[in-house]
Design an enzyme around this catalytic site. Structure first.
Site, PDB file in Angstrom:
ATOM      1  N   LYS A   1      -1.331  11.916   8.189  1.00 53.49           N
ATOM      2  CA  LYS A   1      -0.801  11.433   6.917  1.00 53.49           C
ATOM      3  C   LYS A   1      -1.934  11.537   5.908  1.00 53.49           C
ATOM      4  O   LYS A   1      -2.968  10.881   6.042  1.00 53.49           O
ATOM      5  CB  LYS A   1      -0.335   9.985   7.031  1.00 53.49           C
TER       6      LYS A   1
ATOM      7  N   CYS B   1     -35.483  -5.104 -22.609  1.00 53.56           N
ATOM      8  CA  CYS B   1     -35.471  -5.772 -21.298  1.00 53.56           C
ATOM      9  C   CYS B   1     -36.189  -4.858 -20.296  1.00 53.56           C
ATOM     10  O   CYS B   1     -35.830  -3.683 -20.170  1.00 53.56           O
ATOM     11  CB  CYS B   1     -34.024  -6.011 -20.871  1.00 53.56           C
TER      12      CYS B   1
ATOM     13  N   LYS C   1       0.137   3.834  10.353  1.00 49.03           N
ATOM     14  CA  LYS C   1      -1.094   3.792   9.564  1.00 49.03           C
ATOM     15  C   LYS C   1      -2.257   3.274  10.403  1.00 49.03           C
ATOM     16  O   LYS C   1      -2.114   2.290  11.131  1.00 49.03           O
ATOM     17  CB  LYS C   1      -0.886   2.879   8.358  1.00 49.03           C
TER      18      LYS C   1
ATOM     19  N   ASP D   1      -3.860  11.085   2.489  1.00 46.84           N
ATOM     20  CA  ASP D   1      -3.876  10.056   1.465  1.00 46.84           C
ATOM     21  C   ASP D   1      -4.202  10.706   0.127  1.00 46.84           C
ATOM     22  O   ASP D   1      -5.331  10.668  -0.347  1.00 46.84           O
ATOM     23  CB  ASP D   1      -4.932   9.011   1.836  1.00 46.84           C
TER      24      ASP D   1
ATOM     25  N   CYS E   1     -34.666 -10.748 -18.291  1.00 47.54           N
ATOM     26  CA  CYS E   1     -35.363 -11.114 -19.529  1.00 47.54           C
ATOM     27  C   CYS E   1     -34.796 -12.369 -20.182  1.00 47.54           C
ATOM     28  O   CYS E   1     -35.230 -12.760 -21.271  1.00 47.54           O
ATOM     29  CB  CYS E   1     -35.330  -9.954 -20.515  1.00 47.54           C
TER      30      CYS E   1
ATOM     31  N   GLU F   1       1.730  14.689  12.745  1.00 49.21           N
ATOM     32  CA  GLU F   1       0.837  15.302  11.749  1.00 49.21           C
ATOM     33  C   GLU F   1      -0.034  14.221  11.130  1.00 49.21           C
ATOM     34  O   GLU F   1       0.328  13.061  11.150  1.00 49.21           O
ATOM     35  CB  GLU F   1       1.659  15.883  10.579  1.00 49.21           C
TER      36      GLU F   1
ATOM     37  N   TYR G   1       2.746  20.408   3.806  1.00 43.91           N
ATOM     38  CA  TYR G   1       3.265  20.086   5.140  1.00 43.91           C
ATOM     39  C   TYR G   1       4.780  20.116   5.252  1.00 43.91           C
ATOM     40  O   TYR G   1       5.317  20.165   6.329  1.00 43.91           O
ATOM     41  CB  TYR G   1       2.783  18.700   5.586  1.00 43.91           C
TER      42      TYR G   1
ATOM     43  N   CYS H   1     -26.702  -7.008 -20.932  1.00 39.54           N
ATOM     44  CA  CYS H   1     -27.878  -7.588 -21.554  1.00 39.54           C
ATOM     45  C   CYS H   1     -28.106  -6.777 -22.835  1.00 39.54           C
ATOM     46  O   CYS H   1     -28.318  -5.573 -22.786  1.00 39.54           O
ATOM     47  CB  CYS H   1     -29.076  -7.449 -20.615  1.00 39.54           C
TER      48      CYS H   1
ATOM     49  N   CYS I   1     -29.538 -12.929 -18.893  1.00 40.12           N
ATOM     50  CA  CYS I   1     -30.020 -11.786 -18.124  1.00 40.12           C
ATOM     51  C   CYS I   1     -31.001 -12.282 -17.050  1.00 40.12           C
ATOM     52  O   CYS I   1     -31.943 -13.016 -17.371  1.00 40.12           O
ATOM     53  CB  CYS I   1     -30.718 -10.788 -19.045  1.00 40.12           C
TER      54      CYS I   1
HETATM   55  S1  IVH Z   1       6.688  13.818   5.171  1.00 38.00           S
HETATM   56  C1  IVH Z   1      10.797  12.408   3.037  1.00 38.00           C
HETATM   57  N1  IVH Z   1       4.301  14.262   6.030  1.00 38.00           N
HETATM   58  O1  IVH Z   1       3.047  10.006   2.310  1.00 38.00           O
HETATM   59  C2  IVH Z   1       9.358  12.074   3.014  1.00 38.00           C
HETATM   60  N2  IVH Z   1       4.561  12.901   4.096  1.00 38.00           N
HETATM   61  O2  IVH Z   1       3.700   7.226   2.050  1.00 38.00           O
HETATM   62  C3  IVH Z   1       8.702  12.894   4.035  1.00 38.00           C
HETATM   63  N3  IVH Z   1       2.464  12.146   3.113  1.00 38.00           N
HETATM   64  O3  IVH Z   1       5.871  10.479   0.335  1.00 38.00           O
HETATM   65  C4  IVH Z   1       7.307  12.988   3.796  1.00 38.00           C
HETATM   66  N4  IVH Z   1       1.142  13.114   4.567  1.00 38.00           N
HETATM   67  O4  IVH Z   1       3.748  11.945  -0.108  1.00 38.00           O
HETATM   68  C5  IVH Z   1       5.045  13.647   5.095  1.00 38.00           C
HETATM   69  N5  IVH Z   1       2.226  14.775   6.901  1.00 38.00           N
HETATM   70  C6  IVH Z   1       2.963  14.165   5.974  1.00 38.00           C
HETATM   71  C7  IVH Z   1       2.409  13.406   4.923  1.00 38.00           C
HETATM   72  C8  IVH Z   1       3.248  12.782   4.004  1.00 38.00           C
HETATM   73  C9  IVH Z   1       1.210  12.374   3.491  1.00 38.00           C
HETATM   74  C10 IVH Z   1       2.844  11.343   1.946  1.00 38.00           C
HETATM   75  C11 IVH Z   1       4.086  11.782   1.236  1.00 38.00           C
HETATM   76  C12 IVH Z   1       5.008  10.606   1.390  1.00 38.00           C
HETATM   77  C13 IVH Z   1       4.031   9.491   1.487  1.00 38.00           C
HETATM   78  C14 IVH Z   1       4.622   8.248   2.036  1.00 38.00           C
END
Ligand code: IVH
Length: 678
Positions: free
Chosen positions: A125, A441, A324, A127, A421, A123, A235, A436, A418
């Site tokens: 990740k 100015c 990552k 942010d 000026c 899946e 998720y 400034c 500045c």
């Molecule tokens: S599963 C038991 N799936 O990333 C923890 N986490 O850096 C299982 N996160 O704490 C988490 N996308 O907040 C999971 N597809 C994804 C995610 C995900 C983002 C976050 C989550 C986790 C953090 C870790």
């Protein structure tokens, strides 16, 4: 323990603690993810070397009895929020940037499960900001942050306006108790919109969407939170009662999608780690098209039973890993550090770079934040520097490459005067920017005029940067009111003007007189007053002159106006320069008053409302304002004449009275839709 290592260990722990504090509690990190991960790595390596039995935990305290179950995941909790204990702890994820380490993860698991290929899901990740939703019999009861992993802050109110998040799924067949895990995020568009407002208000910009989302969920005023659009993607499964309803992650994912909950669009079930690796590569190609920011892929054992067998460490599950993606970084040459003078006098250092391709765009300028940052990172003109797109939007200079530095290079010296000026710069306590202080100015004057003429303000067509530069340089204009004294002949003296273009400009300046009080208030560029506050002020005051007479006390009582803003407004109008400009604007015929509205034509005119119980979507003051705006009245007691009672939770005698009199009663949600539809 070796002295050097011991010192470094201490130093790393402190650094990480400080960064955690900034990241989790203040939502304002001072270093990039990759840099942070490296520090963590180094610490873990040293700890293993020095303390192979794990007698000391990562925060440096000896591990005590009964503390083993405490997850090691930072802590975002704040005093002002109610706490809620997660039914199942919220852990973090182990992560890696390295392909070989990803396959090591698979090897470790294979040893547990007789060495055959393992089925995984892959899946994105996301942010964002981790959240746990608890649905009880299909109704969303609480939304909670990760907190310390065991308990987090209740932020349900601040998610009420997340359009895609249904609170009521009681018509569907959800388990009795279900914790759903996900991430809250902010779209790039919303982030840009809010930053444009900040820029207008002369306030420092937000760093990236993740931090802004984290700050927004922790706002104490749900109304303020509602003004910043958040989104959510789900998720994962936490606790579920009755158990064993879902056998694996893919089934759970299918279920939440069927319930119409917002979830990831990429979930691949694969039979082995090598197939998972292919999916990771595929995801890396697709992820920029998703609505949410992603910084990697999460690979999980698909089967919940196998997850249970693999178990967790104090920090993270053994059954999952985050791979990552390298954030997009490039090396390029720093040609110059330019110093921009903003309309408020703030000096912003900007890196002028040899153009370089970064995440699909050519980058030739990047942010250097402020003088302290340049010093801290020792960034010098003539260095090769690493630039990164933070949150995939604004390019930033991360660091320089000292190895490539010429021997004759010298540290950058932030000027004391500045650059435009030559006035001596000042820095106010608690501020990171040098300013400034000379309001005349030329660069500030130009900035204020550009702002005055901009689309969101007086919207003066054809009055662009080049024209403003000439008008100021030729000393034809010093302040906005001077624009209204310009004639066609004045423009003909400027470069690039012929008869027609000069006439057009005179005409658009003339038209801008009708922009109205709200736009004018915004255009003045009063510190902290952006377009929404300006509109609010224009609703409350009938003219510029009336606002000019308001005291700080008058202002502070108003919705959305705090002490800082009130002081800034009152300082602005007390300035003799402002007073003479306001007078000139009035004399020139610029509309400085609000048009009268005929209240008979409004949808609620002649109607009387009573508000009772707790209102959750907005404050009572705000509800009153909205009713009044639509021509209605709000009274405190219910009578036969009352047109409508809005009853929130905890409503008592007024509700009973309304019912006995047969007066119409609405819930807050119904009232919100009435407001929207009238
Ligand atoms: S599963 C038991 N799936 O990333 C923890 N986490 O850096 C299982 N996160 O704490 C988490 N996308 O907040 C999971 N597809 C994804 C995610 C995900 C983002 C976050 C989550 C986790 C953090 C870790």
């Amino acid at each position: 323990m070796e002295k050097g290592k011991d010192d470094r260990l201490r130093e790393l722990r402190k650094l990480i603690r400080d960064h955690d504090e900034k990241y989790y509690r203040d939502a304002n990190p001072s270093i990039g993810d990759q840099e942070y991960d490296l520090l963590k790595r180094e610490l873990e390596g040293l700890e293993e070397e020095i303390d192979p039995l794990g007698l000391f935990k990562t925060d440096g305290s000896p591990s005590g009895v009964g503390e083993e179950s405490m997850p090691q995941v930072g802590d975002d909790r704040l005093e002002a929020f109610a706490s809620h204990q997660h039914l199942l702890p919220m852990l973090s994820l182990d992560n890696t940037y390295d392909e070989a380490e990803f396959f090591d993860f698979d090897q470790r698991l294979k040893k547990l499960f007789d060495h055959s290929d393992l089925p995984y899901v892959v899946e994105p990740k996301i942010d964002g900001v981790a959240v746990s939703l608890t649905y009880l019999n299909g109704t969303l009861e609480t939304a909670v942050t990760r907190g310390n992993g065991v308990e987090g802050d209740v932020i349900t109110q601040n998610l009420r306006h997340v359009d895609s998040l249904p609170f009521d799924l009681s018509h569907l067949d959800l388990p009795e108790v279900l914790e759903i895990r996900g991430e809250i995020y902010m779209s790039h568009e919303e982030f840009t919109r809010l930053n444009e407002n900040r820029a207008q208000e002369g306030l420092p910009l937000y760093a990236n969407p993740r931090n802004l989302a984290a700050g927004t969920v922790k706002l104490l005023d749900p109304k303020e939170a509602a003004s910043r659009k958040l989104e959510i993607v789900l998720y994962g499964m936490g606790a579920c009662t009755p158990e064993s309803r879902f056998a694996n992650q893919s089934e759970f994912h299918r279920a939440i999608r069927e319930w119409n909950l917002p979830t990831v669009e990429f979930l691949q079930s694969v039979p082995s780690a090598s197939a998972a690796w292919k999916a990771i590569e595929e995801l890396d190609q697709l992820r920029h098209g998703y609505g949410y920011p992603t910084d990697g892929a999460v690979v999980k054992l698909d089967s919940f039973e196998m997850q249970r067998i693999a178990g967790n460490t104090a920090k993270a599950p053994r059954w999952a890993i985050a791979y990552k993606f390298e954030s997009e970084r490039q090396e390029t040459f720093l040609e110059e550090i330019a110093l921009q003078v903003g309309r408020t006098g703030a000096i912003t250092p900007v890196a002028c770079l040899s153009p370089v391709q970064l995440a699909g765009t050519t980058v030739s300028r990047a942010s250097l934040h402020n003088a302290d940052e340049i010093m801290r990172k020792d960034i010098r003109v003539g260095d090769f520097v690493i630039v990164e797109k933070a949150g995939e939007i604004i390019p930033q200079v991360i660091e320089s490459v000292p190895a490539k530095r010429k021997p004759q290079s010298v540290p950058f010296e932030f000027p004391s005067d500045c650059p435009v000026c030559s006035t001596v710069l000042i820095r106010e306590e608690g501020e990171s920017a040098w300013r400034c202080p000379n309001s005349t100015c030329p660069e500030q004057v130009k900035g204020r005029l550009r702002y005055f003429a901009s689309r969101n303000c007086m919207d003066v067509d054809h009055l662009g940067e080049a024209v403003i530069d000439q008008l100021v340089d030729k000393e034809k204009v010093r302040m906005a009111s001077d624009l209204y004294e310009l004639s066609k002949e004045d423009f003909l003296e400027l470069e690039g003007f012929a008869g027609k273009s000069a006439e057009n400009l005179v005409e658009s300046i003339e038209q801008s007189k009708q922009a109205g009080l709200g736009r004018l208030l915004c255009a003045l560029g009063i510190k902290h007053v952006g377009s929404s506050v300006a509109k609010e002020l224009a609703r409350r005051f009938s003219s510029l002159a009336e606002l000019g007479k308001a005291s700080q006390e008058d202002l502070v009582g108003m919705d959305g106006i705090g002490a800082v803003m009130a002081e800034s407004i009152s300082d602005y109008f007390n300035d003799p320069d402002t007073q003479s400009m306001v007078e000139k604007l009035e004399l020139a015929g610029v509309v400085t008053t609000r048009p009268e509205i005929d209240s008979k034509d409004l949808p609620f005119s002649g109607q009387s409302f009573v508000l009772t119980g707790t209102l959750e979507t907005f404050s009572r003051l705000e509800a009153t304002r909205m009713i009044e705006e639509k021509g209605g009245k709000v009274s405190s007691g219910v009578s036969k004449k009352t047109s409508l009672v809005v009853a929130g939770p905890g409503a008592g005698s007024k509700l009973t009275k309304a019912q006995s009199l047969g007066v119409e009663v609405m819930t807050e949600d119904e009232f919100v839709s009435l407001l929207e539809n009238s």
